[in-house]
Design a protein around this motif. Structure first.
Motif, PDB file in Angstrom:
ATOM      1  N   GLU A 153       0.827  -1.207   0.000  1.00  0.00           N
ATOM      2  CA  GLU A 153       0.000   0.000   0.000  1.00  0.00           C
ATOM      3  C   GLU A 153       0.859   1.254   0.000  1.00  0.00           C
ATOM      4  O   GLU A 153       0.559   2.235  -0.682  1.00  0.00           O
ATOM      5  CB  GLU A 153      -0.908   0.011   1.224  1.00  0.00           C
ATOM      6  CG  GLU A 153      -2.089  -0.934   1.163  1.00  0.00           C
ATOM      7  CD  GLU A 153      -2.940  -0.839   2.419  1.00  0.00           C
ATOM      8  OE1 GLU A 153      -3.888  -0.034   2.438  1.00  0.00           O
ATOM      9  OE2 GLU A 153      -2.630  -1.560   3.387  1.00  0.00           O
ATOM     10  N   VAL A 154       1.950   1.220   0.776  1.00  0.00           N
ATOM     11  CA  VAL A 154       2.835   2.381   0.854  1.00  0.00           C
ATOM     12  C   VAL A 154       3.469   2.639  -0.502  1.00  0.00           C
ATOM     13  O   VAL A 154       3.478   3.773  -1.007  1.00  0.00           O
ATOM     14  CB  VAL A 154       3.926   2.171   1.928  1.00  0.00           C
ATOM     15  CG1 VAL A 154       4.884   3.363   1.961  1.00  0.00           C
ATOM     16  CG2 VAL A 154       3.284   1.967   3.299  1.00  0.00           C
ATOM     17  N   ARG A 155       3.998   1.577  -1.120  1.00  0.00           N
ATOM     18  CA  ARG A 155       4.643   1.733  -2.436  1.00  0.00           C
ATOM     19  C   ARG A 155       3.644   2.233  -3.472  1.00  0.00           C
ATOM     20  O   ARG A 155       3.955   3.114  -4.273  1.00  0.00           O
ATOM     21  CB  ARG A 155       5.262   0.394  -2.875  1.00  0.00           C
ATOM     22  CG  ARG A 155       6.503  -0.006  -2.084  1.00  0.00           C
ATOM     23  CD  ARG A 155       7.221  -1.170  -2.757  1.00  0.00           C
ATOM     24  NE  ARG A 155       6.416  -2.381  -2.717  1.00  0.00           N
ATOM     25  CZ  ARG A 155       6.463  -3.279  -1.741  1.00  0.00           C
ATOM     26  NH1 ARG A 155       7.283  -3.091  -0.703  1.00  0.00           N
ATOM     27  NH2 ARG A 155       5.716  -4.366  -1.777  1.00  0.00           N
ATOM     28  N   GLU A 156       2.434   1.687  -3.472  1.00  0.00           N
ATOM     29  CA  GLU A 156       1.417   2.055  -4.461  1.00  0.00           C
ATOM     30  C   GLU A 156       1.007   3.516  -4.295  1.00  0.00           C
ATOM     31  O   GLU A 156       0.855   4.244  -5.278  1.00  0.00           O
ATOM     32  CB  GLU A 156       0.193   1.149  -4.311  1.00  0.00           C
ATOM     33  CG  GLU A 156      -0.904   1.394  -5.333  1.00  0.00           C
ATOM     34  CD  GLU A 156      -0.467   1.090  -6.751  1.00  0.00           C
ATOM     35  OE1 GLU A 156      -1.068   1.647  -7.693  1.00  0.00           O
ATOM     36  OE2 GLU A 156       0.485   0.287  -6.931  1.00  0.00           O
ATOM     37  N   TYR A 157       0.861   3.948  -3.053  1.00  0.00           N
ATOM     38  CA  TYR A 157       0.418   5.317  -2.795  1.00  0.00           C
ATOM     39  C   TYR A 157       1.455   6.326  -3.284  1.00  0.00           C
ATOM     40  O   TYR A 157       1.117   7.306  -3.959  1.00  0.00           O
ATOM     41  CB  TYR A 157       0.164   5.511  -1.299  1.00  0.00           C
ATOM     42  CG  TYR A 157      -0.283   6.903  -0.926  1.00  0.00           C
ATOM     43  CD1 TYR A 157      -1.595   7.327  -1.123  1.00  0.00           C
ATOM     44  CD2 TYR A 157       0.616   7.818  -0.382  1.00  0.00           C
ATOM     45  CE1 TYR A 157      -2.009   8.611  -0.791  1.00  0.00           C
ATOM     46  CE2 TYR A 157       0.213   9.106  -0.044  1.00  0.00           C
ATOM     47  CZ  TYR A 157      -1.093   9.495  -0.244  1.00  0.00           C
ATOM     48  OH  TYR A 157      -1.490  10.768   0.082  1.00  0.00           O
ATOM     49  N   PHE A 158       2.721   6.071  -2.993  1.00  0.00           N
ATOM     50  CA  PHE A 158       3.745   7.064  -3.324  1.00  0.00           C
ATOM     51  C   PHE A 158       4.246   6.949  -4.757  1.00  0.00           C
ATOM     52  O   PHE A 158       4.855   7.870  -5.276  1.00  0.00           O
ATOM     53  CB  PHE A 158       4.894   6.990  -2.315  1.00  0.00           C
ATOM     54  CG  PHE A 158       4.523   7.615  -1.016  1.00  0.00           C
ATOM     55  CD1 PHE A 158       4.561   8.992  -0.852  1.00  0.00           C
ATOM     56  CD2 PHE A 158       4.058   6.844   0.026  1.00  0.00           C
ATOM     57  CE1 PHE A 158       4.177   9.582   0.344  1.00  0.00           C
ATOM     58  CE2 PHE A 158       3.669   7.421   1.221  1.00  0.00           C
ATOM     59  CZ  PHE A 158       3.723   8.796   1.378  1.00  0.00           C
ATOM     60  N   LYS A 159       3.969   5.808  -5.408  1.00  0.00           N
ATOM     61  CA  LYS A 159       4.316   5.684  -6.818  1.00  0.00           C
ATOM     62  C   LYS A 159       3.504   6.673  -7.655  1.00  0.00           C
ATOM     63  O   LYS A 159       3.961   7.151  -8.698  1.00  0.00           O
ATOM     64  CB  LYS A 159       4.050   4.239  -7.278  1.00  0.00           C
ATOM     65  CG  LYS A 159       4.478   3.954  -8.709  1.00  0.00           C
ATOM     66  CD  LYS A 159       4.405   2.461  -8.991  1.00  0.00           C
ATOM     67  CE  LYS A 159       2.965   1.995  -8.967  1.00  0.00           C
ATOM     68  NZ  LYS A 159       2.836   0.555  -9.343  1.00  0.00           N
ATOM     69  N   LEU A 407       6.914   7.360   5.500  1.00  0.00           N
ATOM     70  CA  LEU A 407       5.901   7.262   4.458  1.00  0.00           C
ATOM     71  C   LEU A 407       4.741   6.368   4.890  1.00  0.00           C
ATOM     72  O   LEU A 407       3.583   6.643   4.580  1.00  0.00           O
ATOM     73  CB  LEU A 407       6.521   6.733   3.170  1.00  0.00           C
ATOM     74  CG  LEU A 407       7.633   7.617   2.572  1.00  0.00           C
ATOM     75  CD1 LEU A 407       8.178   6.993   1.298  1.00  0.00           C
ATOM     76  CD2 LEU A 407       7.105   9.006   2.286  1.00  0.00           C
ATOM     77  N   LYS A 408       5.048   5.326   5.624  1.00  0.00           N
ATOM     78  CA  LYS A 408       3.997   4.462   6.156  1.00  0.00           C
ATOM     79  C   LYS A 408       3.105   5.253   7.110  1.00  0.00           C
ATOM     80  O   LYS A 408       1.873   5.103   7.104  1.00  0.00           O
ATOM     81  CB  LYS A 408       4.609   3.261   6.874  1.00  0.00           C
ATOM     82  CG  LYS A 408       3.586   2.273   7.408  1.00  0.00           C
ATOM     83  CD  LYS A 408       4.266   1.087   8.091  1.00  0.00           C
ATOM     84  CE  LYS A 408       3.226   0.123   8.657  1.00  0.00           C
ATOM     85  NZ  LYS A 408       3.870  -1.029   9.349  1.00  0.00           N
ATOM     86  N   ASP A 409       3.727   6.107   7.914  1.00  0.00           N
ATOM     87  CA  ASP A 409       2.954   6.953   8.832  1.00  0.00           C
ATOM     88  C   ASP A 409       2.024   7.887   8.065  1.00  0.00           C
ATOM     89  O   ASP A 409       0.891   8.138   8.486  1.00  0.00           O
ATOM     90  CB  ASP A 409       3.894   7.775   9.720  1.00  0.00           C
ATOM     91  CG  ASP A 409       4.668   6.916  10.712  1.00  0.00           C
ATOM     92  OD1 ASP A 409       4.261   5.760  10.937  1.00  0.00           O
ATOM     93  OD2 ASP A 409       5.683   7.406  11.249  1.00  0.00           O
ATOM     94  N   GLU A 413      -1.924   7.931   8.480  1.00  0.00           N
ATOM     95  CA  GLU A 413      -2.665   9.139   8.853  1.00  0.00           C
ATOM     96  C   GLU A 413      -3.776   9.421   7.839  1.00  0.00           C
ATOM     97  O   GLU A 413      -4.876   9.848   8.216  1.00  0.00           O
ATOM     98  CB  GLU A 413      -1.708  10.331   8.939  1.00  0.00           C
ATOM     99  CG  GLU A 413      -0.773  10.295  10.137  1.00  0.00           C
ATOM    100  CD  GLU A 413      -1.513  10.277  11.457  1.00  0.00           C
ATOM    101  OE1 GLU A 413      -2.547  10.973  11.573  1.00  0.00           O
ATOM    102  OE2 GLU A 413      -1.081   9.556  12.369  1.00  0.00           O
ATOM    103  N   LYS A 414      -3.485   9.183   6.566  1.00  0.00           N
ATOM    104  CA  LYS A 414      -4.515   9.399   5.534  1.00  0.00           C
ATOM    105  C   LYS A 414      -5.679   8.436   5.739  1.00  0.00           C
ATOM    106  O   LYS A 414      -6.852   8.841   5.714  1.00  0.00           O
ATOM    107  CB  LYS A 414      -3.902   9.208   4.140  1.00  0.00           C
ATOM    108  CG  LYS A 414      -4.892   9.443   2.997  1.00  0.00           C
ATOM    109  CD  LYS A 414      -4.183   9.325   1.663  1.00  0.00           C
ATOM    110  CE  LYS A 414      -5.152   9.625   0.510  1.00  0.00           C
ATOM    111  NZ  LYS A 414      -6.273   8.647   0.431  1.00  0.00           N
ATOM    112  N   ARG A 415      -5.366   7.152   5.940  1.00  0.00           N
ATOM    113  CA  ARG A 415      -6.415   6.156   6.148  1.00  0.00           C
ATOM    114  C   ARG A 415      -7.183   6.446   7.431  1.00  0.00           C
ATOM    115  O   ARG A 415      -8.424   6.360   7.467  1.00  0.00           O
ATOM    116  CB  ARG A 415      -5.791   4.766   6.222  1.00  0.00           C
ATOM    117  CG  ARG A 415      -5.396   4.174   4.880  1.00  0.00           C
ATOM    118  CD  ARG A 415      -6.548   3.429   4.202  1.00  0.00           C
ATOM    119  NE  ARG A 415      -7.092   2.398   5.051  1.00  0.00           N
ATOM    120  CZ  ARG A 415      -6.553   1.181   5.230  1.00  0.00           C
ATOM    121  NH1 ARG A 415      -5.427   0.868   4.585  1.00  0.00           N
ATOM    122  NH2 ARG A 415      -7.127   0.296   6.015  1.00  0.00           N
ATOM    123  N   ALA A 416      -6.461   6.776   8.514  1.00  0.00           N
ATOM    124  CA  ALA A 416      -7.116   7.069   9.782  1.00  0.00           C
ATOM    125  C   ALA A 416      -8.025   8.282   9.642  1.00  0.00           C
ATOM    126  O   ALA A 416      -9.141   8.308  10.184  1.00  0.00           O
ATOM    127  CB  ALA A 416      -6.068   7.301  10.877  1.00  0.00           C
TER     128      ALA A 416
END
Length: 451
Positions: A153-159, A407-409, A413-416
């Protein structure tokens, strides 16, 4: 009824929705959320508090009522969930906030002038605010507790993000520390123990109330509350204190003297409720002689010289010689604990380091060992210390390899935020809300307030 006589209105132009203030209305109900009113004075107190924290908001007379209304939704849920918070945590947070105000405004008098109330009145206001904030935080953590973020999820979001949209990571440092805690003399310890024994005798024989002695003599922030700490679980206190607190059975008797890292205590039971207990305590801290500080500083300077000379490494010295129990087994590496998401990291932004450590580290080169200095932690304990700047990461745009946790944080934070936002929208639809006519023209974040 709360008085708003001479508000600091000259400092900020009032928008149209605050015309009732200009018309010298002492106070009024401007919103109702569920069965809880929001007063104009609530908005004023919040506005002044945000300015004192240097966090002013645009269009406060529209923004702040909505902020308060959202808080009411969380507090209603906290009541349903029987959320409890530690009185000790509240008092410590309030003391830190008032000290912050005094430091930034220069004096207690300046704080009172700015807040338009005495320090004691401000303290009571902040206690209630802090109690509510801690309850809200617990509710939000409960709402978001099932969120799990995967590396994919982290890689996909920042890609998908352009490079100039990546988060900017300010300069961070990794710091190792060796501390030496000055100790009082045996004579000073005996003086403190004798004083506590006399307090216990006076209470046990009915000469005076424990709470009265706590207010006059305790050196803990809870003194203002008669030494009362509020209902707390066993893991909220250091083990030595908790073991005695949970062993008490007679509210009329005073405990034996308890030694902890904070000093020497006596305790009195107030009440037990399931796996929580409420106690009062008196804390006395033995005074440390100046010669003891000087001796510890000299010893640490000698250790630093030996490290620079290559006789042993900082890692080895930290493990064998440091008094800091949290870092000793970790080669002296300091750890930053994020209270929001409970994560831990060896990397600190400079603002997150203890102030005394940050001041020393600011001028150091990577690998350098400092001279000995004094530092005070967030429990107001004073230590002597040396530090080594292990690593400095200059400010940069975040990268997946170096800054994965950061980046995971961000993704968390976005999901939360999305989960909490949905919860708020659903809660608004099922909650009775009434907004005063003068306040209905605002542009709200959540349009469903007006039904």
């Amino acid at each position: 009824m709360k008085q708003i006589a001479a508000l600091v209105l000259a400092l900020l132009p009032l928008p149209a929705v605050a015309q009732s203030v200009q018309q010298n209305v002492v106070d009024e109900v401007i919103w109702v959320v569920g069965d809880t009113p929001i007063l104009l004075s609530d908005v004023e107190e919040t506005r002044i508090s945000q300015e004192m924290r240097r966090q002013p908001v645009e269009n406060p007379y529209c923004t702040i009522p909505e902020q308060i209304a959202i808080q009411k939704l969380f507090l209603h849920q906290a009541a349903l969930d029987s959320v409890e918070v530690s009185e000790g945590d509240i008092i410590r947070s309030v003391d830190e906030e008032i000290n912050y105000y005094i430091m930034n405004l220069g004096s207690r008098e300046n704080v009172e002038s700015w807040a338009r109330k005495s320090i004691s009145q401000l303290r009571e206001q902040l206690k209630q605010q802090q109690r509510e904030q801690l309850m809200i935080r617990q509710v939000q953590q409960s709402i978001t507790k099932n969120i799990k973020i995967t590396p994919a999820e982290v890689r996909e979001y920042f890609k998908k993000l352009p490079e100039d949209s990546l988060p900017y990571i300010p300069t961070q440092v990794e710091v190792q520390i060796i501390t030496s805690k000055p100790e009082p003399t045996r004579t000073e310890i005996e003086r403190v123990e004798s004083e506590l024994r006399e307090f216990a005798r006076r209470v046990n024989e009915g000469e005076t109330e424990f709470s009265t002695l706590a207010r006059f003599y305790s050196q803990d922030a809870s003194a203002r509350n008669g030494g009362e700490l509020g209902y707390s679980g066993k893991n909220q206190w250091v083990p030595e204190f908790a073991n005695v607190a949970f062993s008490l059975n007679d509210p009329k008797k005073v405990s034996k003297i308890v030694k902890t890292e904070f000093g020497y205590h006596i305790l009195q039971l107030i009440d037990k409720r399931g796996d929580r207990v409420n106690v009062r305590h008196i804390l006395l801290k033995p005074e440390i002689e100046e010669e003891e500080y000087e001796r510890r500083l000299l010893r640490l300077d000698s250790i630093a010289d030996d490290i620079r000379a290559g006789k042993f490494t900082f890692d080895e010295a930290a493990y064998a010689l440091s008094d800091d129990k949290e870092t000793r087994a970790n080669h002296g590496v300091m750890v930053f604990k994020n209270e929001e998401d409970r994560s831990v990291s060896a990397r600190f932004k400079m603002d997150d380091l203890p102030q005394d450590v940050a001041r020393v580290v600011a001028g150091m080169q990577v690998g350098e060992v400092s001279k000995a200095f004094r530092m005070t932690d967030n429990q107001n304990q004073t230590y002597c210390a040396i530090v080594r700047l292990k690593k400095r990461i200059d400010g940069h745009r975040a990268g997946l390899t170096e800054d994965f946790q950061t980046l995971k944080d961000v993704v968390y934070e976005k999901r939360a935020g999305e989960v909490i936002d949905k919860w708020v929208r659903d809660k608004i639809r099922s909650t009775y809300v009434r907004i005063g006519a003068d306040w209905r023209g605002c542009s709200f974040k959540y349009p469903d307030w007006i039904k």
